[in-house]
Design a protein around this motif. Structure first.
Motif, PDB file in Angstrom:
ATOM      1  N   ALA A 150     -23.964   4.331  -6.925  1.00 28.37           N
ATOM      2  CA  ALA A 150     -22.667   4.980  -6.709  1.00 28.37           C
ATOM      3  C   ALA A 150     -21.566   4.260  -7.467  1.00 28.37           C
ATOM      4  CB  ALA A 150     -22.334   4.997  -5.222  1.00 28.37           C
ATOM      5  N   GLN A 151     -20.591   5.007  -7.932  1.00 32.67           N
ATOM      6  CA  GLN A 151     -19.428   4.437  -8.603  1.00 32.67           C
ATOM      7  C   GLN A 151     -18.355   4.156  -7.569  1.00 32.67           C
ATOM      8  OE1 GLN A 151     -19.507   3.774 -11.986  1.00 32.67           O
ATOM      9  NE2 GLN A 151     -21.646   4.411 -11.744  1.00 32.67           N
ATOM     10  N   SER A 152     -17.460   3.244  -7.910  1.00 31.86           N
ATOM     11  CA  SER A 152     -16.365   2.966  -6.993  1.00 31.86           C
ATOM     12  C   SER A 152     -15.515   4.210  -6.838  1.00 31.86           C
ATOM     13  CB  SER A 152     -15.515   1.800  -7.519  1.00 31.86           C
ATOM     14  OG  SER A 152     -14.963   2.122  -8.776  1.00 31.86           O
ATOM     15  N   SER A 153     -14.991   4.389  -5.636  1.00 36.09           N
ATOM     16  CA  SER A 153     -14.244   5.608  -5.336  1.00 36.09           C
ATOM     17  C   SER A 153     -12.838   5.277  -4.884  1.00 36.09           C
ATOM     18  CB  SER A 153     -14.962   6.397  -4.223  1.00 36.09           C
ATOM     19  OG  SER A 153     -14.175   7.489  -3.799  1.00 36.09           O
ATOM     20  N   ASP A 154     -11.892   6.074  -5.365  1.00 32.14           N
ATOM     21  CA  ASP A 154     -10.509   5.960  -4.931  1.00 32.14           C
ATOM     22  C   ASP A 154     -10.143   7.168  -4.090  1.00 32.14           C
ATOM     23  OD1 ASP A 154     -10.062   3.560  -6.343  1.00 32.14           O
ATOM     24  OD2 ASP A 154      -9.773   4.692  -8.197  1.00 32.14           O
ATOM     25  N   GLY A 155     -11.151   7.720  -3.403  1.00 32.83           N
ATOM     26  CA  GLY A 155     -10.946   8.921  -2.619  1.00 32.83           C
ATOM     27  C   GLY A 155      -9.944   8.711  -1.496  1.00 32.83           C
ATOM     28  N   GLY A 156      -9.365   9.832  -1.036  1.00 29.63           N
ATOM     29  CA  GLY A 156      -8.404   9.787   0.035  1.00 29.63           C
ATOM     30  C   GLY A 156      -8.976  10.362   1.307  1.00 29.63           C
ATOM     31  N   PRO A 157      -8.131  10.561   2.320  1.00 30.97           N
ATOM     32  CA  PRO A 157      -8.593  11.088   3.608  1.00 30.97           C
ATOM     33  C   PRO A 157      -9.315  12.430   3.493  1.00 30.97           C
ATOM     34  CG  PRO A 157      -6.381  10.194   3.806  1.00 30.97           C
ATOM     35  CD  PRO A 157      -6.714  10.185   2.336  1.00 30.97           C
ATOM     36  N   ASP A 158      -8.931  13.259   2.529  1.00 34.89           N
ATOM     37  CA  ASP A 158      -9.574  14.573   2.397  1.00 34.89           C
ATOM     38  C   ASP A 158     -11.029  14.454   1.971  1.00 34.89           C
ATOM     39  OD1 ASP A 158      -7.230  15.813   3.111  1.00 34.89           O
ATOM     40  OD2 ASP A 158      -6.554  16.097   1.045  1.00 34.89           O
ATOM     41  N   ASP A 159     -11.418  13.293   1.428  1.00 33.10           N
ATOM     42  CA  ASP A 159     -12.790  13.102   0.965  1.00 33.10           C
ATOM     43  C   ASP A 159     -13.728  12.597   2.055  1.00 33.10           C
ATOM     44  OD1 ASP A 159     -12.213  13.836  -1.718  1.00 33.10           O
ATOM     45  OD2 ASP A 159     -11.303  11.877  -2.029  1.00 33.10           O
ATOM     46  N   LEU A 160     -13.190  12.308   3.238  1.00 32.30           N
ATOM     47  CA  LEU A 160     -14.019  11.845   4.338  1.00 32.30           C
ATOM     48  C   LEU A 160     -14.851  12.994   4.907  1.00 32.30           C
ATOM     49  CD1 LEU A 160     -11.421   9.631   6.260  1.00 32.30           C
ATOM     50  CD2 LEU A 160     -13.241   8.840   4.759  1.00 32.30           C
ATOM     51  N   GLN A 210      -1.624  15.395   8.490  1.00 32.96           N
ATOM     52  CA  GLN A 210      -0.466  15.514   9.373  1.00 32.96           C
ATOM     53  C   GLN A 210      -0.449  14.371  10.381  1.00 32.96           C
ATOM     54  OE1 GLN A 210      -0.051  19.350  11.275  1.00 32.96           O
ATOM     55  NE2 GLN A 210       1.446  18.595  12.763  1.00 32.96           N
ATOM     56  N   ALA A 211      -1.628  14.024  10.911  1.00 35.13           N
ATOM     57  CA  ALA A 211      -1.714  12.920  11.861  1.00 35.13           C
ATOM     58  C   ALA A 211      -1.330  11.605  11.207  1.00 35.13           C
ATOM     59  CB  ALA A 211      -3.128  12.845  12.430  1.00 35.13           C
ATOM     60  N   ILE A 212      -1.795  11.379   9.974  1.00 38.07           N
ATOM     61  CA  ILE A 212      -1.457  10.150   9.253  1.00 38.07           C
ATOM     62  C   ILE A 212       0.047  10.070   9.016  1.00 38.07           C
ATOM     63  CG2 ILE A 212      -1.659   8.986   7.018  1.00 38.07           C
ATOM     64  CD1 ILE A 212      -4.585   9.933   6.942  1.00 38.07           C
ATOM     65  N   ASP A 213       0.643  11.172   8.582  1.00 40.92           N
ATOM     66  CA  ASP A 213       2.089  11.183   8.332  1.00 40.92           C
ATOM     67  C   ASP A 213       2.866  10.904   9.624  1.00 40.92           C
ATOM     68  OD1 ASP A 213       1.654  11.749   5.685  1.00 40.92           O
ATOM     69  OD2 ASP A 213       2.029  13.906   5.869  1.00 40.92           O
ATOM     70  N   LEU A 214       2.408  11.507  10.729  1.00 44.00           N
ATOM     71  CA  LEU A 214       3.092  11.341  12.006  1.00 44.00           C
ATOM     72  C   LEU A 214       3.050   9.894  12.483  1.00 44.00           C
ATOM     73  CD1 LEU A 214       4.452  12.662  14.496  1.00 44.00           C
ATOM     74  CD2 LEU A 214       2.153  13.030  15.424  1.00 44.00           C
ATOM     75  N   LYS A 272       0.882   6.613   2.636  1.00 45.87           N
ATOM     76  CA  LYS A 272      -0.154   6.304   1.649  1.00 45.87           C
ATOM     77  C   LYS A 272      -0.916   5.044   2.040  1.00 45.87           C
ATOM     78  CE  LYS A 272      -0.859   5.823  -3.351  1.00 45.87           C
ATOM     79  NZ  LYS A 272      -0.183   5.791  -4.678  1.00 45.87           N
ATOM     80  N   THR A 273      -0.179   4.046   2.527  1.00 47.29           N
ATOM     81  CA  THR A 273      -0.810   2.806   2.959  1.00 47.29           C
ATOM     82  C   THR A 273      -1.711   3.040   4.160  1.00 47.29           C
ATOM     83  OG1 THR A 273       1.035   1.472   2.162  1.00 47.29           O
ATOM     84  CG2 THR A 273      -0.377   0.483   3.832  1.00 47.29           C
ATOM     85  N   LEU A 274      -1.214   3.778   5.139  1.00 44.15           N
ATOM     86  CA  LEU A 274      -2.011   4.071   6.327  1.00 44.15           C
ATOM     87  C   LEU A 274      -3.257   4.869   5.970  1.00 44.15           C
ATOM     88  CD1 LEU A 274      -1.849   3.534   9.387  1.00 44.15           C
ATOM     89  CD2 LEU A 274      -0.879   5.817   9.647  1.00 44.15           C
TER      90      LEU A 274
END
Length: 275
Positions: free
Chosen positions: A56-66, A100-104, A114-116
């Motif tokens: 596997a390659q390193s990933s910079d995926g975000g919450p949508d990739d979970l 939305q939960a992360i932003d809240l 972004k950090t969270l």
């Protein structure tokens, strides 16, 4: 978390980490006013490679990739991070879109969304890589057990996901005979994401069990550590001593931060005089 050393032999990676952590613990001893004492030698149990797909390659995926289970685990974690029982009137944590939960929660805690989000991806991707795969789980526990056995460690320090792996390894290999377990920044008690998936399972009173052979258990939590939740591990496990402080560091969850704290050094020193 995030101790994977790409391209390094596991033994070399373990030595590299041990040297770095040894220097941080020296700083911690000085911070505690214990600079006159010998700092115990550190042997690292390196298992990060057991949780990775070598191709596997390193990933910079975000919450949508979970994955869906990972997203539900993130929501459980966000609920623990948040300071209120429910996200908003007419809503529930289980039905709230992840971003939305992360932003809240980020707004409520004064953290950049972004950090969270990065913390959520880093935490849950590694936790689930371990908890959701019996083979990876077994290999990681074997590495920890073999390291403890090979060096004859009587004092074991376990950080973050390492506290989960070590807790299960000490249960799976009761002959290890560890006298003192020190957990740092531990998510062992995190409901929904970790606690309910532990082996062995919590008992009927919803409490975790003390690993066989562990005579003394110390837990230390940075009050600003968003991974060490719930903060008081003793509410769910038979912890003998719980200590908490504001470590006031930018890297709030790293093992480097914990080892560099005088609080950690002061907790270790009485048990490491002969280490």
């Amino acid at each position: 978390m995030r101790n994977y050393e790409r391209g390094l032999d596991p033994d070399v990676a373990a030595d590299k980490l041990a040297q770095r952590w040894q220097e941080r613990l020296k700083f911690g001893y000085t911070d505690a006013g214990l600079g006159h004492l010998d700092v115990p030698d550190i042997t690292a149990a390196y298992y990060a490679h057991t949780l990775r797909d070598p191709e596997a390659q390193s990933s910079d995926g975000g919450p949508d990739d979970l994955t869906p289970p990972e997203k539900q685990a993130v929501l459980a974690w966000l609920r623990a991070v948040d300071l209120q029982d429910e996200p908003a009137e007419g809503q529930s944590w289980g039905g709230l879109p992840l971003r939305q939960a992360i932003d809240l929660v980020a707004r409520r805690r004064g953290i950049a969304a972004k950090t969270l989000g990065r913390i959520a991806v880093a935490l849950l991707s590694e936790v689930y890589s371990y908890l959701a795969s019996p083979s990876r789980r077994r290999r990681a526990r074997e590495v920890v057990a073999e390291t403890i056995r090979a060096c004859g460690a009587k004092v074991v320090v376990a950080h973050s996901l390492g506290s989960v792996v070590t807790y299960e390894a000490l249960h799976a290999y009761p002959d290890l005979g560890v006298e003192v377990l020190v957990t740092l920044g531990s998510p062992l008690g995190l409901p929904g994401a970790v606690f309910d998936m532990l082996e062995p399972s919590p008992d009927t009173s919803q409490r975790g069990q003390r690993p066989p052979g562990v005579h003394h258990w110390i837990n230390i939590a940075d009050a600003g550590d968003l991974v060490a939740l719930p903060r008081r591990l003793g509410d769910r496990f038979p912890v003998d001593v719980h200590q908490e402080t504001h470590m006031a560091a930018v890297d709030f969850h790293t093992l480097d931060t914990y080892l560099g704290s005088g609080l950690t050094a002061a907790a270790l020193a009485p048990h490491c005089a002969d280490c």
